[in-house]
Design a protein around this motif. Sequence first.
Motif, PDB file in Angstrom:
ATOM      1  N   ILE A   1     -16.535  56.003  21.958  1.00 11.55           N
ATOM      2  CA  ILE A   1     -15.076  55.830  21.862  1.00 11.55           C
ATOM      3  C   ILE A   1     -14.403  57.203  21.762  1.00 11.55           C
ATOM      4  CG2 ILE A   1     -13.212  54.954  20.377  1.00 11.55           C
ATOM      5  CD1 ILE A   1     -15.093  52.590  19.737  1.00 11.55           C
ATOM      6  N   MET A   2     -14.992  58.068  20.938  1.00 13.25           N
ATOM      7  CA  MET A   2     -14.392  59.390  20.765  1.00 13.25           C
ATOM      8  C   MET A   2     -14.446  60.194  22.070  1.00 13.25           C
ATOM      9  SD  MET A   2     -14.629  61.827  17.595  1.00 13.25           S
ATOM     10  CE  MET A   2     -13.864  63.430  17.633  1.00 13.25           C
ATOM     11  N   ALA A   3     -15.545  60.039  22.819  1.00 24.40           N
ATOM     12  CA  ALA A   3     -15.648  60.754  24.102  1.00 24.40           C
ATOM     13  C   ALA A   3     -14.574  60.251  25.067  1.00 24.40           C
ATOM     14  CB  ALA A   3     -17.031  60.554  24.700  1.00 24.40           C
ATOM     15  N   LEU A   4     -14.338  58.928  25.074  1.00 20.75           N
ATOM     16  CA  LEU A   4     -13.318  58.373  25.974  1.00 20.75           C
ATOM     17  C   LEU A   4     -11.927  58.844  25.565  1.00 20.75           C
ATOM     18  CD1 LEU A   4     -14.689  54.736  26.440  1.00 20.75           C
ATOM     19  CD2 LEU A   4     -14.666  56.588  28.108  1.00 20.75           C
ATOM     20  N   VAL A   5     -11.654  58.830  24.232  1.00 19.43           N
ATOM     21  CA  VAL A   5     -10.349  59.290  23.745  1.00 19.43           C
ATOM     22  C   VAL A   5     -10.161  60.768  24.100  1.00 19.43           C
ATOM     23  CG1 VAL A   5      -9.014  59.764  21.645  1.00 19.43           C
ATOM     24  CG2 VAL A   5     -10.188  57.585  21.894  1.00 19.43           C
TER      25      VAL A   5
ATOM     26  N   ALA B   1     -27.872  63.048  11.739  1.00 18.76           N
ATOM     27  CA  ALA B   1     -26.505  63.244  11.232  1.00 18.76           C
ATOM     28  C   ALA B   1     -25.982  64.625  11.628  1.00 18.76           C
ATOM     29  CB  ALA B   1     -26.488  63.076   9.718  1.00 18.76           C
ATOM     30  N   ALA B   2     -26.853  65.636  11.537  1.00 23.82           N
ATOM     31  CA  ALA B   2     -26.426  66.992  11.900  1.00 23.82           C
ATOM     32  C   ALA B   2     -26.055  67.066  13.388  1.00 23.82           C
ATOM     33  CB  ALA B   2     -27.540  67.989  11.581  1.00 23.82           C
ATOM     34  N   LEU B   3     -26.887  66.414  14.235  1.00 28.41           N
ATOM     35  CA  LEU B   3     -26.580  66.424  15.675  1.00 28.41           C
ATOM     36  C   LEU B   3     -25.273  65.685  15.969  1.00 28.41           C
ATOM     37  CD1 LEU B   3     -30.028  65.837  17.414  1.00 28.41           C
ATOM     38  CD2 LEU B   3     -28.729  67.940  17.255  1.00 28.41           C
ATOM     39  N   GLU B   4     -25.068  64.547  15.257  1.00 26.83           N
ATOM     40  CA  GLU B   4     -23.816  63.788  15.447  1.00 26.83           C
ATOM     41  C   GLU B   4     -22.611  64.644  15.058  1.00 26.83           C
ATOM     42  OE1 GLU B   4     -23.301  60.725  16.594  1.00 26.83           O
ATOM     43  OE2 GLU B   4     -25.373  60.118  16.823  1.00 26.83           O
ATOM     44  N   CYS B   5     -22.744  65.370  13.933  1.00 29.28           N
ATOM     45  CA  CYS B   5     -21.638  66.224  13.470  1.00 29.28           C
ATOM     46  C   CYS B   5     -21.287  67.263  14.536  1.00 29.28           C
ATOM     47  CB  CYS B   5     -22.009  66.937  12.170  1.00 29.28           C
ATOM     48  SG  CYS B   5     -21.970  65.848  10.770  1.00 29.28           S
ATOM     49  N   VAL B   6     -22.333  67.878  15.126  1.00 32.22           N
ATOM     50  CA  VAL B   6     -22.082  68.898  16.156  1.00 32.22           C
ATOM     51  C   VAL B   6     -21.400  68.261  17.367  1.00 32.22           C
ATOM     52  CG1 VAL B   6     -23.162  70.567  17.704  1.00 32.22           C
ATOM     53  CG2 VAL B   6     -23.988  70.339  15.387  1.00 32.22           C
TER      54      VAL B   6
ATOM     55  N   LEU C   1     -16.434  67.415  20.580  1.00 34.96           N
ATOM     56  CA  LEU C   1     -15.376  66.552  21.131  1.00 34.96           C
ATOM     57  C   LEU C   1     -14.019  66.908  20.535  1.00 34.96           C
ATOM     58  CD1 LEU C   1     -17.213  63.119  21.291  1.00 34.96           C
ATOM     59  CD2 LEU C   1     -16.506  64.540  23.189  1.00 34.96           C
ATOM     60  N   LEU C   2     -14.011  67.223  19.236  1.00 35.27           N
ATOM     61  CA  LEU C   2     -12.752  67.629  18.581  1.00 35.27           C
ATOM     62  C   LEU C   2     -12.204  68.903  19.218  1.00 35.27           C
ATOM     63  CD1 LEU C   2     -13.166  67.066  14.746  1.00 35.27           C
ATOM     64  CD2 LEU C   2     -11.444  66.085  16.262  1.00 35.27           C
ATOM     65  N   LEU C   3     -13.105  69.840  19.508  1.00 32.26           N
ATOM     66  CA  LEU C   3     -12.687  71.099  20.135  1.00 32.26           C
ATOM     67  C   LEU C   3     -12.047  70.836  21.499  1.00 32.26           C
ATOM     68  CD1 LEU C   3     -12.734  74.241  20.357  1.00 32.26           C
ATOM     69  CD2 LEU C   3     -14.939  74.001  21.435  1.00 32.26           C
ATOM     70  N   LEU C   4     -12.721  69.980  22.298  1.00 34.41           N
ATOM     71  CA  LEU C   4     -12.193  69.705  23.641  1.00 34.41           C
ATOM     72  C   LEU C   4     -10.866  68.955  23.564  1.00 34.41           C
ATOM     73  CD1 LEU C   4     -15.500  68.751  25.479  1.00 34.41           C
ATOM     74  CD2 LEU C   4     -14.155  70.815  25.755  1.00 34.41           C
ATOM     75  N   GLY C   5     -10.804  67.953  22.668  1.00 31.91           N
ATOM     76  CA  GLY C   5      -9.561  67.190  22.514  1.00 31.91           C
ATOM     77  C   GLY C   5      -8.445  68.075  21.972  1.00 31.91           C
ATOM     78  N   GLY C   6      -8.772  68.893  20.985  1.00 31.53           N
ATOM     79  CA  GLY C   6      -7.788  69.798  20.393  1.00 31.53           C
ATOM     80  C   GLY C   6      -7.259  70.779  21.421  1.00 31.53           C
ATOM     81  N   THR C   7      -8.158  71.289  22.270  1.00 34.81           N
ATOM     82  CA  THR C   7      -7.725  72.224  23.324  1.00 34.81           C
ATOM     83  C   THR C   7      -6.785  71.511  24.289  1.00 34.81           C
ATOM     84  OG1 THR C   7      -9.865  73.296  23.151  1.00 34.81           O
ATOM     85  CG2 THR C   7      -8.553  73.874  25.041  1.00 34.81           C
ATOM     86  N   GLY C   8      -7.108  70.250  24.606  1.00 31.04           N
ATOM     87  CA  GLY C   8      -6.253  69.476  25.506  1.00 31.04           C
ATOM     88  C   GLY C   8      -4.860  69.307  24.922  1.00 31.04           C
ATOM     89  N   ILE C   9      -4.790  68.975  23.618  1.00 30.38           N
ATOM     90  CA  ILE C   9      -3.491  68.776  22.968  1.00 30.38           C
ATOM     91  C   ILE C   9      -2.732  70.102  22.887  1.00 30.38           C
ATOM     92  CG2 ILE C   9      -2.374  68.169  20.781  1.00 30.38           C
ATOM     93  CD1 ILE C   9      -4.696  66.163  20.382  1.00 30.38           C
ATOM     94  N   LEU C  10      -3.437  71.149  22.447  1.00 28.89           N
ATOM     95  CA  LEU C  10      -2.782  72.454  22.289  1.00 28.89           C
ATOM     96  C   LEU C  10      -2.323  73.018  23.632  1.00 28.89           C
ATOM     97  CD1 LEU C  10      -5.055  74.087  19.593  1.00 28.89           C
ATOM     98  CD2 LEU C  10      -2.710  73.343  19.322  1.00 28.89           C
TER      99      LEU C  10
END
Lengths: 161, 91
Positions: free
Chosen positions: A10-14, A104-109, A114-123
């Motif tokens: 879901i996060m990847a799609l968002v 869990a560590a791999l999921e966090c990374v 994804l946050l970095l890519l989404g954040g870059t898109g928004i910014l």
Amino acid sequence: MNQYEVALLIMALVTAFVARGLPRAWLWIAAGALSFVVSATWWRLHLPYHPAATLICDALVCLSIYSLAREEFEIWLFNLFRLSVLVSLLKLFGVIQENLIYAAALECVNFAALLLLGGTGILAGTANGGHTFGSWIGNFRRLGRSLRSARRSPPWFTIPR
Amino acid sequence: MEDSLIAKIVGVLSGAFLSLSYDPPRSRAGFLRRGASSIIFGWVFGEPTLVFLEWKGDYNSTVAAFCLASMFSWSAIGVLKRIVEAYKKES
């Protein structure tokens, strides 16, 4: 699929939707997804050397980002995938012993990437606005411009000597 | 080819690959220097790493030890260089 994989999907799609103005972000979402699918399939099929397979997948993504990156946000992404390689190395050499901590560590990374890519898109959307809303919005704009600026150090194979 | 030789080659090459992809060099000359040093030091120090870590000499351990030696060789050379430089400054 378990709940973590559904959350990641879901996060990847968002992220893909939010970063629709960044074709290169789509490229790296696809590369990360491919790496994740190969690694998860390896795990599901109970094939041997799972951390080694994950390590090789992430190292290949690392190499491709390093070779093809054009903007600074891609270098940040490269550093995140390096972290993923490091986690797999720690698992391989027995520093991380619990499978749960490793996953869990791999999921966090992955979430951070994804946050970095989404954040870059928004910014990137706010970076070229005509209004000045105040200093903290200005800071976000500067960050957006910095993330979208050209990469500072070219890949080694493009430097003659 | 005997099994242990294959394990050593796989270990050294995977260590060199990981070392170069984890921390890429800055130029072609750097790539050649680092690639060569990873392969040579991995080959030389793989066996001592295996003994030092007290791992069994089976296929997996041999690959892991040679990979470890090859991967960290460049960082180890860097640490040694800094120690020598600090010693030179002191003396």
